[in-house]
Design a protein around this motif. Structure first.
Motif, PDB file in Angstrom:
ATOM      1  N   GLN A  28       0.668  -1.048   0.102  1.00 27.96           N
ATOM      2  CA  GLN A  28       0.038   0.013   0.012  1.00 27.96           C
ATOM      3  C   GLN A  28       0.734   1.463   0.588  1.00 27.96           C
ATOM      4  N   TRP A  29       0.398   2.151  -0.098  1.00 31.15           N
ATOM      5  CA  TRP A  29       0.869   3.739  -0.359  1.00 31.15           C
ATOM      6  C   TRP A  29       0.364   4.607   0.679  1.00 31.15           C
ATOM      7  N   LYS A  30       0.837   5.556   0.745  1.00 30.38           N
ATOM      8  CA  LYS A  30       0.250   7.165   1.587  1.00 30.38           C
ATOM      9  C   LYS A  30       0.677   8.369   1.136  1.00 30.38           C
ATOM     10  N   TRP A  31       0.332   9.403   1.642  1.00 31.17           N
ATOM     11  CA  TRP A  31       0.780  10.527   1.830  1.00 31.17           C
ATOM     12  C   TRP A  31       0.508  10.987   3.314  1.00 31.17           C
ATOM     13  N   VAL A  32       1.855  10.943   3.824  1.00 31.02           N
ATOM     14  CA  VAL A  32       1.392  11.522   5.683  1.00 31.02           C
ATOM     15  C   VAL A  32       2.901  12.884   5.194  1.00 31.02           C
ATOM     16  N   LYS A  33       1.792  13.181   6.921  1.00 31.52           N
ATOM     17  CA  LYS A  33       2.863  14.194   7.045  1.00 31.52           C
ATOM     18  C   LYS A  33       3.820  14.611   8.282  1.00 31.52           C
ATOM     19  N   TYR A  34       4.253  14.758   7.729  1.00 28.04           N
ATOM     20  CA  TYR A  34       6.161  14.704   8.119  1.00 28.04           C
ATOM     21  C   TYR A  34       6.118  14.645   9.974  1.00 28.04           C
ATOM     22  N   GLU A  35       4.951  14.760  10.620  1.00 29.89           N
ATOM     23  CA  GLU A  35       4.802  14.497  12.163  1.00 29.89           C
ATOM     24  C   GLU A  35       4.379  13.499  12.073  1.00 29.89           C
ATOM     25  N   ASP A  36       3.795  12.789  11.455  1.00 30.75           N
ATOM     26  CA  ASP A  36       2.846  11.094  11.721  1.00 30.75           C
ATOM     27  C   ASP A  36       4.041  10.311  11.172  1.00 30.75           C
ATOM     28  N   ALA A  53      18.021   2.849   7.166  1.00 32.94           N
ATOM     29  CA  ALA A  53      18.577   3.865   5.777  1.00 32.94           C
ATOM     30  C   ALA A  53      17.370   4.833   5.735  1.00 32.94           C
ATOM     31  N   ASN A  54      16.253   3.948   5.565  1.00 30.50           N
ATOM     32  CA  ASN A  54      15.510   4.753   4.942  1.00 30.50           C
ATOM     33  C   ASN A  54      14.870   5.410   6.841  1.00 30.50           C
ATOM     34  N   ALA A  55      14.714   5.319   7.919  1.00 31.97           N
ATOM     35  CA  ALA A  55      15.182   5.809   8.985  1.00 31.97           C
ATOM     36  C   ALA A  55      15.632   6.935   9.229  1.00 31.97           C
ATOM     37  N   LYS A  56      17.044   7.339   8.698  1.00 34.44           N
ATOM     38  CA  LYS A  56      17.387   8.431   8.427  1.00 34.44           C
ATOM     39  C   LYS A  56      16.930   9.991   7.688  1.00 34.44           C
ATOM     40  N   ILE A  57      16.771   9.080   7.171  1.00 33.86           N
ATOM     41  CA  ILE A  57      15.896   9.980   6.288  1.00 33.86           C
ATOM     42  C   ILE A  57      14.371  10.873   7.044  1.00 33.86           C
ATOM     43  N   VAL A  58      13.746   9.817   7.193  1.00 36.20           N
ATOM     44  CA  VAL A  58      12.677  10.389   8.718  1.00 36.20           C
ATOM     45  C   VAL A  58      13.252  11.635   9.081  1.00 36.20           C
ATOM     46  N   LYS A  59      13.871  10.857   9.847  1.00 34.76           N
ATOM     47  CA  LYS A  59      14.685  11.380  11.090  1.00 34.76           C
ATOM     48  C   LYS A  59      15.416  12.975  10.249  1.00 34.76           C
ATOM     49  N   SER A  60      15.409  12.699   9.713  1.00 32.17           N
ATOM     50  CA  SER A  60      16.772  14.620   8.959  1.00 32.17           C
ATOM     51  C   SER A  60      14.877  14.918   8.352  1.00 32.17           C
ATOM     52  N   LEU A  61      13.727  14.921   7.885  1.00 28.28           N
ATOM     53  CA  LEU A  61      12.433  15.371   7.526  1.00 28.28           C
ATOM     54  C   LEU A  61      11.946  15.723   8.907  1.00 28.28           C
ATOM     55  N   MET A  62      11.956  14.929   9.640  1.00 29.76           N
ATOM     56  CA  MET A  62      10.853  15.057  11.440  1.00 29.76           C
ATOM     57  C   MET A  62      11.870  16.738  11.691  1.00 29.76           C
ATOM     58  N   SER A  63      13.247  16.753  11.635  1.00 31.88           N
ATOM     59  CA  SER A  63      13.598  17.663  11.941  1.00 31.88           C
ATOM     60  C   SER A  63      13.755  18.901  11.638  1.00 31.88           C
ATOM     61  N   ASN A  64      13.488  18.538  10.128  1.00 35.45           N
ATOM     62  CA  ASN A  64      13.922  20.390   9.524  1.00 35.45           C
ATOM     63  C   ASN A  64      12.128  20.649   9.008  1.00 35.45           C
ATOM     64  N   GLY A  65      11.509  19.371   9.391  1.00 39.43           N
ATOM     65  CA  GLY A  65      10.007  19.855   8.964  1.00 39.43           C
ATOM     66  C   GLY A  65       9.622  19.571   7.431  1.00 39.43           C
ATOM     67  N   GLY A  66      10.755  19.026   6.931  1.00 45.00           N
ATOM     68  CA  GLY A  66      10.499  19.001   5.445  1.00 45.00           C
ATOM     69  C   GLY A  66      10.301  20.200   4.759  1.00 45.00           C
ATOM     70  N   LYS A  67      11.581  21.546   5.483  1.00 42.80           N
ATOM     71  CA  LYS A  67      12.110  22.131   4.338  1.00 42.80           C
ATOM     72  C   LYS A  67      13.081  22.412   4.184  1.00 42.80           C
ATOM     73  N   PHE A  68      13.412  22.431   2.854  1.00 41.14           N
ATOM     74  CA  PHE A  68      14.595  22.121   1.683  1.00 41.14           C
ATOM     75  C   PHE A  68      15.944  22.779   1.525  1.00 41.14           C
TER      76      PHE A  68
END
Ligand code: SF4
Length: 362
Positions: free
Chosen positions: A330-338, A347-362
């Motif tokens: 399955q797939w989903k669109w998910v809010k950063y905080e969720d 390896a993907n958990a490292k991406i999550v950590k980074s996204l959650m720390s900056n709230g998706g501001k790239f």
């Protein structure tokens, strides 16, 4: 030395040493087979100090086999996040269901029944039966193998299976009728804290007067070094596809490697591809939509047992199209905080950590 010759002396020395010097571990305060089972599964491939906080959290959330059996797999995997080798958690969950359904929620105390449960092999069955049920059943993990090989100068002679069988026999000869669980734990503890792979602490070892390898001055030859399997290197491109305040994630197919975990889409780079071309091809194949790459976010390296991954992560703001993801559960669109509610491979958990720390501001 024949194991049988000094057997009683070795048993006494090791049990006395264990009584004196054993490390404190939360699962050692109980003879309840369930926490012992959980600890043994967690300790496969993972060190004690890493396991302790995972074990304590697990027992708080799943204090009984019934509670574990009726929990959702997603919840179970979330409790395993960070320990790796997720098949261990999945098997434990499946086995709990079998025990609840077929054994009235009581962990079986017979070897033949235990060994049939998912994820329980000869070692785990031996550990549960000896520690929880006081049965003189041997164990043989990496630590015990090393101790026995040195204690009785046992080499593999190039036939690993035959060597392993001999070690099982010796372990079975040594395990005493009284306190078999403590004896098995003492052997494992000695291997983990004294009879170390490199630079064993022979001077403080309770068995140093009985150890053949020590007496012969050949400790460093045991066990014989094994040919190391070559680690495969893999280059992967992954996409952080964003739309509004949400990010796209997908669940890996059950049954495959890291099945049931969530990930950012992407895949392996072919030899003649750039990282960006690889990503565009993979997303087209996996999601059925073209993507536009905005910029590279990060490069991550992560080692698994058989391979080392270099992960190139790109930000891809959503354009348009209809997602037809066919290669995932399955797939989903998910809010950063969720994002923290989902279980990702390391390896993907490292991406999550980074996204959650900056709230998706790239
Ligand atoms: S004397 Fe040294 S090699 Fe022998 S069992 Fe003890 S630590 Fe291991």
């Amino acid at each position: 030395m024949k194991p049988a010759a000094g057997k009683r002396k070795i048993q006494k020395i090791l049990l006395d040493w264990f009584d004196r010097d054993q490390r404190d571990m939360p699962w050692r305060n109980s003879r309840d087979p369930y926490p012992i089972w959980v600890s043994e599964i967690m300790l496969q491939q993972t060190q004690v100090k890493t396991v302790i906080p995972f074990f304590e959290r697990w027992m708080k959330s799943f204090p009984t086999l019934q509670k574990l059996a009726c929990s959702r797999e997603e919840t179970v995997l979330k409790h395993w996040e960070g320990l790796g080798y997720y098949s261990r958690a999945r098997n434990l969950h499946r086995a709990a269901k079998v025990v609840v359904k077929e054994h009235k929620a009581k962990v079986p105390d017979s070897y033949d029944t235990l060994i049939k449960l998912p994820g329980i092999g000869r070692y785990t069955a031996g550990a549960i039966l000896s520690i929880a049920f006081d049965q003189p059943v041997p164990v043989l993990d990496g630590n015990v193998k090393r101790v026995l090989s040195r204690l009785f100068v046992m080499q593999g002679n190039g036939v690993p299976a035959a060597h392993e069988n001999r070690l099982w026999e010796v372990s079975a000869q040594l395990v005493p009728g009284k306190r078999p669980g403590d004896f098995n734990q003492a052997m494992m503890e000695l291997g983990a804290t004294v009879c170390l792979p490199k630079k064993p602490l022979c001077l403080v070892c309770p068995l140093h007067k009985r150890c053949e390898a020590q007496q012969q001055g050949v400790v460093d030859q045991f066990p014989a070094p094994q040919a190391r399997a070559r680690t495969q290197k893999i280059e992967v491109s992954a996409a952080v596809i964003t739309r509004g305040g949400k990010v796209y994630i997908q669940q890996r197919l059950h049954g495959g490697l890291m099945g049931g975990l969530w990930e950012f889409p992407g895949g392996k780079r072919k030899p003649d591809e750039t990282e960006e071309a690889c990503l565009k091809r993979e997303i087209k194949e996996e999601l059925g939509v073209p993507i536009t790459i905005s910029k590279k976010l990060m490069t991550l390296k992560h080692s698994y047992t058989q391979f080392r991954v270099t992960l190139h992560v790109f930000w891809c703001p959503w354009k348009s199209g209809r997602i037809r993801a066919t290669q995932c559960e399955q797939w989903k669109w998910v809010k950063y905080e969720d994002l923290k509610q989902f279980t990702f491979p390391a390896a993907n958990a490292k991406i999550v950590k980074s996204l959650m720390s900056n709230g998706g501001k790239f």
